[in-house]
Scaffold this motif. Structure first.
Motif, PDB file in Angstrom:
ATOM      1  N   HIS A  62       0.926  -1.147  -0.031  1.00  0.00           N
ATOM      2  CA  HIS A  62      -0.123   0.047   0.084  1.00  0.00           C
ATOM      3  C   HIS A  62       0.888   1.514   0.067  1.00  0.00           C
ATOM      4  CE1 HIS A  62      -4.008  -1.998   0.397  1.00  0.00           C
ATOM      5  NE2 HIS A  62      -3.218  -3.015   1.137  1.00  0.00           N
ATOM      6  N   CYS A  63       2.112   1.173   0.273  1.00  0.00           N
ATOM      7  CA  CYS A  63       3.015   2.285   0.424  1.00  0.00           C
ATOM      8  C   CYS A  63       4.492   2.052  -0.512  1.00  0.00           C
ATOM      9  CB  CYS A  63       3.463   2.719   1.947  1.00  0.00           C
ATOM     10  SG  CYS A  63       1.770   3.085   2.741  1.00  0.00           S
ATOM     11  N   PRO A  64       4.208   1.664  -1.652  1.00  0.00           N
ATOM     12  CA  PRO A  64       5.429   1.096  -2.418  1.00  0.00           C
ATOM     13  C   PRO A  64       6.388   2.213  -2.578  1.00  0.00           C
ATOM     14  CG  PRO A  64       3.322   1.917  -3.863  1.00  0.00           C
ATOM     15  CD  PRO A  64       3.174   1.982  -2.639  1.00  0.00           C
ATOM     16  N   TRP A  65       6.277   3.397  -2.401  1.00  0.00           N
ATOM     17  CA  TRP A  65       7.436   4.483  -2.460  1.00  0.00           C
ATOM     18  C   TRP A  65       8.517   4.183  -1.203  1.00  0.00           C
ATOM     19  CZ3 TRP A  65       2.163   5.732  -1.613  1.00  0.00           C
ATOM     20  CH2 TRP A  65       1.918   6.068  -0.633  1.00  0.00           C
ATOM     21  N   LEU A  66       8.174   3.334  -0.044  1.00  0.00           N
ATOM     22  CA  LEU A  66       8.907   2.769   0.770  1.00  0.00           C
ATOM     23  C   LEU A  66       9.769   1.587   0.406  1.00  0.00           C
ATOM     24  CD1 LEU A  66       6.494   2.929   3.820  1.00  0.00           C
ATOM     25  CD2 LEU A  66       8.148   4.472   3.183  1.00  0.00           C
ATOM     26  N   PHE A  67       9.467   1.076  -0.859  1.00  0.00           N
ATOM     27  CA  PHE A  67      10.097  -0.045  -1.177  1.00  0.00           C
ATOM     28  C   PHE A  67      11.753   0.092  -1.508  1.00  0.00           C
ATOM     29  CE2 PHE A  67      11.809  -3.190  -4.172  1.00  0.00           C
ATOM     30  CZ  PHE A  67      11.319  -4.301  -3.799  1.00  0.00           C
ATOM     31  N   ALA A  68      12.057   1.041  -2.159  1.00  0.00           N
ATOM     32  CA  ALA A  68      13.493   1.394  -2.515  1.00  0.00           C
ATOM     33  C   ALA A  68      14.302   1.453  -1.169  1.00  0.00           C
ATOM     34  CB  ALA A  68      13.409   2.618  -3.305  1.00  0.00           C
ATOM     35  N   GLY A  69      13.674   2.134  -0.176  1.00  0.00           N
ATOM     36  CA  GLY A  69      14.581   2.390   0.838  1.00  0.00           C
ATOM     37  C   GLY A  69      14.388   1.262   2.107  1.00  0.00           C
ATOM     38  N   GLN A  70      13.427   0.445   2.039  1.00  0.00           N
ATOM     39  CA  GLN A  70      13.282  -0.110   3.293  1.00  0.00           C
ATOM     40  C   GLN A  70      12.992  -1.681   3.014  1.00  0.00           C
ATOM     41  OE1 GLN A  70      10.354   1.275   5.892  1.00  0.00           O
ATOM     42  NE2 GLN A  70      11.072   3.511   5.545  1.00  0.00           N
ATOM     43  N   ALA A  71      12.815  -2.006   1.749  1.00  0.00           N
ATOM     44  CA  ALA A  71      12.574  -3.431   1.386  1.00  0.00           C
ATOM     45  C   ALA A  71      13.901  -4.531   1.775  1.00  0.00           C
ATOM     46  CB  ALA A  71      12.487  -3.750  -0.024  1.00  0.00           C
ATOM     47  N   SER A  72      13.565  -5.580   2.540  1.00  0.00           N
ATOM     48  CA  SER A  72      14.413  -6.690   2.733  1.00  0.00           C
ATOM     49  C   SER A  72      14.915  -7.233   1.518  1.00  0.00           C
ATOM     50  CB  SER A  72      13.801  -7.646   3.854  1.00  0.00           C
ATOM     51  OG  SER A  72      12.816  -8.430   3.184  1.00  0.00           O
ATOM     52  N   LYS A  73      15.764  -8.360   1.936  1.00  0.00           N
ATOM     53  CA  LYS A  73      16.333  -8.903   0.689  1.00  0.00           C
ATOM     54  C   LYS A  73      15.236 -10.012   0.170  1.00  0.00           C
ATOM     55  CE  LYS A  73      21.223  -9.020   1.733  1.00  0.00           C
ATOM     56  NZ  LYS A  73      22.499  -9.804   2.024  1.00  0.00           N
ATOM     57  N   ARG A  74      14.342 -10.342   1.141  1.00  0.00           N
ATOM     58  CA  ARG A  74      13.511 -11.393   0.827  1.00  0.00           C
ATOM     59  C   ARG A  74      12.406 -10.798   0.007  1.00  0.00           C
ATOM     60  NH1 ARG A  74       8.634 -11.871   2.492  1.00  0.00           N
ATOM     61  NH2 ARG A  74       8.988 -10.399   4.200  1.00  0.00           N
ATOM     62  N   GLN A  75      12.041  -9.316   0.490  1.00  0.00           N
ATOM     63  CA  GLN A  75      11.104  -8.491  -0.458  1.00  0.00           C
ATOM     64  C   GLN A  75      11.494  -8.251  -1.740  1.00  0.00           C
ATOM     65  OE1 GLN A  75      10.751  -5.818   2.977  1.00  0.00           O
ATOM     66  NE2 GLN A  75       8.700  -6.487   3.430  1.00  0.00           N
ATOM     67  N   ARG A  76      12.864  -7.868  -1.874  1.00  0.00           N
ATOM     68  CA  ARG A  76      13.476  -7.366  -3.160  1.00  0.00           C
ATOM     69  C   ARG A  76      13.408  -8.747  -4.029  1.00  0.00           C
ATOM     70  NH1 ARG A  76      15.270  -2.593  -3.180  1.00  0.00           N
ATOM     71  NH2 ARG A  76      15.784  -1.898  -1.020  1.00  0.00           N
ATOM     72  N   ALA A  77      13.652  -9.956  -3.575  1.00  0.00           N
ATOM     73  CA  ALA A  77      13.829 -11.231  -4.234  1.00  0.00           C
ATOM     74  C   ALA A  77      12.372 -11.475  -4.591  1.00  0.00           C
ATOM     75  CB  ALA A  77      14.100 -12.518  -3.514  1.00  0.00           C
ATOM     76  N   ALA A  78      11.290 -11.395  -3.744  1.00  0.00           N
ATOM     77  CA  ALA A  78       9.905 -11.545  -4.205  1.00  0.00           C
ATOM     78  C   ALA A  78       9.223 -10.517  -5.359  1.00  0.00           C
ATOM     79  CB  ALA A  78       8.825 -11.439  -2.773  1.00  0.00           C
ATOM     80  N   GLN A  79       9.934  -9.381  -5.088  1.00  0.00           N
ATOM     81  CA  GLN A  79       9.611  -8.339  -6.287  1.00  0.00           C
ATOM     82  C   GLN A  79      10.105  -8.831  -7.556  1.00  0.00           C
ATOM     83  OE1 GLN A  79       7.709  -5.324  -8.334  1.00  0.00           O
ATOM     84  NE2 GLN A  79       7.233  -6.005  -6.284  1.00  0.00           N
ATOM     85  N   GLU A  80      11.271  -8.983  -7.756  1.00  0.00           N
ATOM     86  CA  GLU A  80      11.937  -9.570  -8.746  1.00  0.00           C
ATOM     87  C   GLU A  80      11.109 -10.984  -9.331  1.00  0.00           C
ATOM     88  OE1 GLU A  80      16.122 -12.089  -9.925  1.00  0.00           O
ATOM     89  OE2 GLU A  80      16.092 -10.547  -8.349  1.00  0.00           O
TER      90      GLU A  80
END
Length: 120
Positions: A13-31
């Motif tokens: 719901h707040c995707p602008w936080l992704f770049a600065g706060q996503a964990s490795k797991r969340q980045r892998a899920a986004q990939e």
């Protein structure tokens, strides 16, 4: 304000936080999410640092997202064609970043109204 990096719902719901706060797991899920979009029928072009919420209904014939663009869970159902500019406008991106830093990250975009009134 930082939010727990394990809170997937917040990033949806707040995707602008992704770049600065996503964990490795969340980045892998986004990939993986983006790989599924590329594998689906239709034309898909994603710029650098894009985010597409897992719960967003994205099934267009054409999807073009410019750099630093995102589709949140609350964005409309995208079915036919979606072309999101080259990036969210810089002033809006700056305002969203400042709102998140001021503790409004998990709030709706309407919280920006108060920041604009205060001249933040």
């Amino acid at each position: 304000m930082n939010h727990p990096s394990h809170d997937d719902g917040l990033l949806e719901h707040c995707p602008w936080l992704f770049a600065g706060q996503a964990s490795k797991r969340q980045r892998a899920a986004q990939e993986q999410r983006q790989k599924r979009l590329f594998a689906a029928p239709g034309e898909v072009r994603l710029g650098e640092d894009c985010f597409v919420a897992e719960s967003a209904a994205v099934h267009p014939d054409v999807l073009h997202l410019g750099d630093r663009s995102y589709i949140a869970a609350h964005d409309a159902d995208l079915a036919e064609e979606a072309d999101v500019g080259t990036a969210r406008p810089a002033p809006l991106s700056d305002l969203l970043r400042r709102a998140a830093e001021a503790g409004h990250g998990p709030h709706s975009v309407t919280a920006l109204t108060e920041m604009l009134r205060k001249g933040a």
